[in-house]
Design a protein around this motif. Structure first.
Motif, PDB file in Angstrom:
ATOM      1  N   ILE A   1       0.987  -1.487  -0.235  1.00  0.00           N
ATOM      2  CA  ILE A   1       0.263  -0.009   0.335  1.00  0.00           C
ATOM      3  C   ILE A   1       1.161   1.688   0.239  1.00  0.00           C
ATOM      4  CG2 ILE A   1      -1.264   1.301   1.545  1.00  0.00           C
ATOM      5  CD1 ILE A   1      -3.082  -1.462   1.975  1.00  0.00           C
TER       6      ILE A   1
ATOM      7  N   VAL B   1      -6.513   3.796   6.965  1.00  0.00           N
ATOM      8  CA  VAL B   1      -7.002   2.233   6.931  1.00  0.00           C
ATOM      9  C   VAL B   1      -8.534   1.723   7.319  1.00  0.00           C
ATOM     10  CG1 VAL B   1      -6.410   1.187   9.121  1.00  0.00           C
ATOM     11  CG2 VAL B   1      -5.378  -0.016   7.061  1.00  0.00           C
ATOM     12  N   ASP B   2      -8.299   1.187   6.137  1.00  0.00           N
ATOM     13  CA  ASP B   2      -9.902   0.237   6.085  1.00  0.00           C
ATOM     14  C   ASP B   2      -9.718  -1.237   5.891  1.00  0.00           C
ATOM     15  OD1 ASP B   2     -12.629   0.858   6.584  1.00  0.00           O
ATOM     16  OD2 ASP B   2     -12.740   0.662   3.822  1.00  0.00           O
TER      17      ASP B   2
ATOM     18  N   TYR C   1     -11.654  -4.974   5.802  1.00  0.00           N
ATOM     19  CA  TYR C   1     -12.967  -5.508   5.575  1.00  0.00           C
ATOM     20  C   TYR C   1     -12.945  -6.947   5.826  1.00  0.00           C
ATOM     21  CZ  TYR C   1     -16.852  -8.150   3.152  1.00  0.00           C
ATOM     22  OH  TYR C   1     -17.217  -9.068   3.172  1.00  0.00           O
TER      23      TYR C   1
ATOM     24  N   ASN D   1      -8.860  -7.796   3.444  1.00  0.00           N
ATOM     25  CA  ASN D   1      -9.346  -6.691   2.463  1.00  0.00           C
ATOM     26  C   ASN D   1      -8.211  -5.578   2.914  1.00  0.00           C
ATOM     27  OD1 ASN D   1     -10.420  -8.702   0.662  1.00  0.00           O
ATOM     28  ND2 ASN D   1     -11.284  -6.866  -0.394  1.00  0.00           N
TER      29      ASN D   1
ATOM     30  N   THR E   1      -7.207  -1.367   2.779  1.00  0.00           N
ATOM     31  CA  THR E   1      -7.417  -0.007   1.976  1.00  0.00           C
ATOM     32  C   THR E   1      -6.743   0.721   2.595  1.00  0.00           C
ATOM     33  OG1 THR E   1      -9.469  -0.895   1.376  1.00  0.00           O
ATOM     34  CG2 THR E   1      -8.563   1.697   0.854  1.00  0.00           C
TER      35      THR E   1
ATOM     36  N   ILE F   1      -6.004   4.808   2.364  1.00  0.00           N
ATOM     37  CA  ILE F   1      -6.492   5.809   1.669  1.00  0.00           C
ATOM     38  C   ILE F   1      -6.116   6.951   1.990  1.00  0.00           C
ATOM     39  CG2 ILE F   1      -8.744   7.189   1.874  1.00  0.00           C
ATOM     40  CD1 ILE F   1     -10.065   4.858   2.908  1.00  0.00           C
TER      41      ILE F   1
ATOM     42  N   THR G   1      -2.385  -5.252  -6.746  1.00  0.00           N
ATOM     43  CA  THR G   1      -3.307  -4.449  -5.944  1.00  0.00           C
ATOM     44  C   THR G   1      -4.020  -3.197  -6.616  1.00  0.00           C
ATOM     45  OG1 THR G   1      -0.711  -3.829  -4.582  1.00  0.00           O
ATOM     46  CG2 THR G   1      -2.051  -2.475  -4.220  1.00  0.00           C
ATOM     47  N   SER G   2      -5.438  -2.965  -5.765  1.00  0.00           N
ATOM     48  CA  SER G   2      -6.497  -2.755  -6.543  1.00  0.00           C
ATOM     49  C   SER G   2      -5.909  -0.991  -5.884  1.00  0.00           C
ATOM     50  CB  SER G   2      -7.696  -3.032  -5.787  1.00  0.00           C
ATOM     51  OG  SER G   2      -8.554  -1.828  -6.258  1.00  0.00           O
TER      52      SER G   2
ATOM     53  N   GLU H   1      -6.346   6.395  -3.201  1.00  0.00           N
ATOM     54  CA  GLU H   1      -6.426   4.603  -2.748  1.00  0.00           C
ATOM     55  C   GLU H   1      -5.887   3.605  -2.938  1.00  0.00           C
ATOM     56  OE1 GLU H   1     -10.677   3.058  -1.846  1.00  0.00           O
ATOM     57  OE2 GLU H   1     -11.405   5.418  -1.378  1.00  0.00           O
ATOM     58  N   ALA H   2      -5.257   2.579  -2.491  1.00  0.00           N
ATOM     59  CA  ALA H   2      -4.880   1.139  -2.648  1.00  0.00           C
ATOM     60  C   ALA H   2      -5.017  -0.276  -1.384  1.00  0.00           C
ATOM     61  CB  ALA H   2      -3.012   1.350  -2.602  1.00  0.00           C
ATOM     62  N   GLU H   3      -5.606  -0.938  -2.509  1.00  0.00           N
ATOM     63  CA  GLU H   3      -6.327  -2.542  -1.677  1.00  0.00           C
ATOM     64  C   GLU H   3      -5.791  -3.480  -2.028  1.00  0.00           C
ATOM     65  OE1 GLU H   3     -10.760  -3.904  -0.946  1.00  0.00           O
ATOM     66  OE2 GLU H   3      -9.889  -2.665  -2.584  1.00  0.00           O
TER      67      GLU H   3
END
Length: 174
Positions: free
Chosen positions: A13, A35-36, A38, A53, A55, A57, A110-111, A131-133
């Motif tokens: 990230i 950070v998020d 899931y 997951n 993410t 931000i 990495t999304s 954002e990077a997930e």
């Protein structure tokens, strides 16, 4: 399935967000990073899932004008391609919520996303997040990712809302 450690996810990230921020010229002002998490649903047999997951931000303080948003996205695109994202797609669902999406391979899939939200009073300017997930991370509480690099944590008010303090920039905001 082998799950990534929180440190590996944080490294991916961090690399993706640094590349994204470094691609923008002139530089933007940033409020900070969050950070998020899931956490995947429990398994069919009710065993807890440890797959998460994660993410990162980055919240941009600089207000970006509607006219400059395409340029911002054009600057980010080569950086994402350098991260291994062959397909970078503009997803302009509406003038109020344009997005740039990619999937890099910096150390693994990495999304990537640039999200823009139009202001409430007009769609002539946007607030932006990068954002990077990362998927398939061994669950750890959010505190395991603090401080979220590449910036300190985004400030929040007493009610938990993000404090961004928008910045009017002579280049990006007009």
């Amino acid at each position: 399935m082998v799950l990534l450690s929180p440190g590996e996810a944080k490294g991916r990230i961090d690399a993706a967000l640094r590349a994204t921020m470094g691609a923008v010229s002139p530089p933007l002002s940033y409020a900070g990073a969050d950070v998020d998490l899931y956490r995947r649903s429990d398994h069919w047999d009710h065993e807890s899932s440890l797959e998460t997951n994660v993410t990162g931000i980055v919240r941009v303080r600089t207000v970006v004008s509607r006219a400059k948003l395409p340029l911002l996205m054009e600057q980010v695109t080569p950086a994402w391609r350098a991260l291994g994202s062959p397909n970078v797609v503009r997803a302009d669902n509406s003038a109020k919520y344009p997005r740039l999406l990619g999937a890099g391979t910096v150390g693994g899939e990495t999304s990537l996303a640039v999200n823009a939200v139009g202001s409430e009073d007009s769609s002539s300017s946007y607030t932006v997040t990068f954002e990077a997930e990362v998927f398939g991370v061994l669950y750890q509480p959010a505190r395991a990712y603090a401080p979220m690099s590449p910036l300190g944590r985004t400030p929040h008010d007493a009610a938990g809302y993000v404090v961004v303090d928008p910045v009017d920039d002579p280049y990006w905001s007009h």
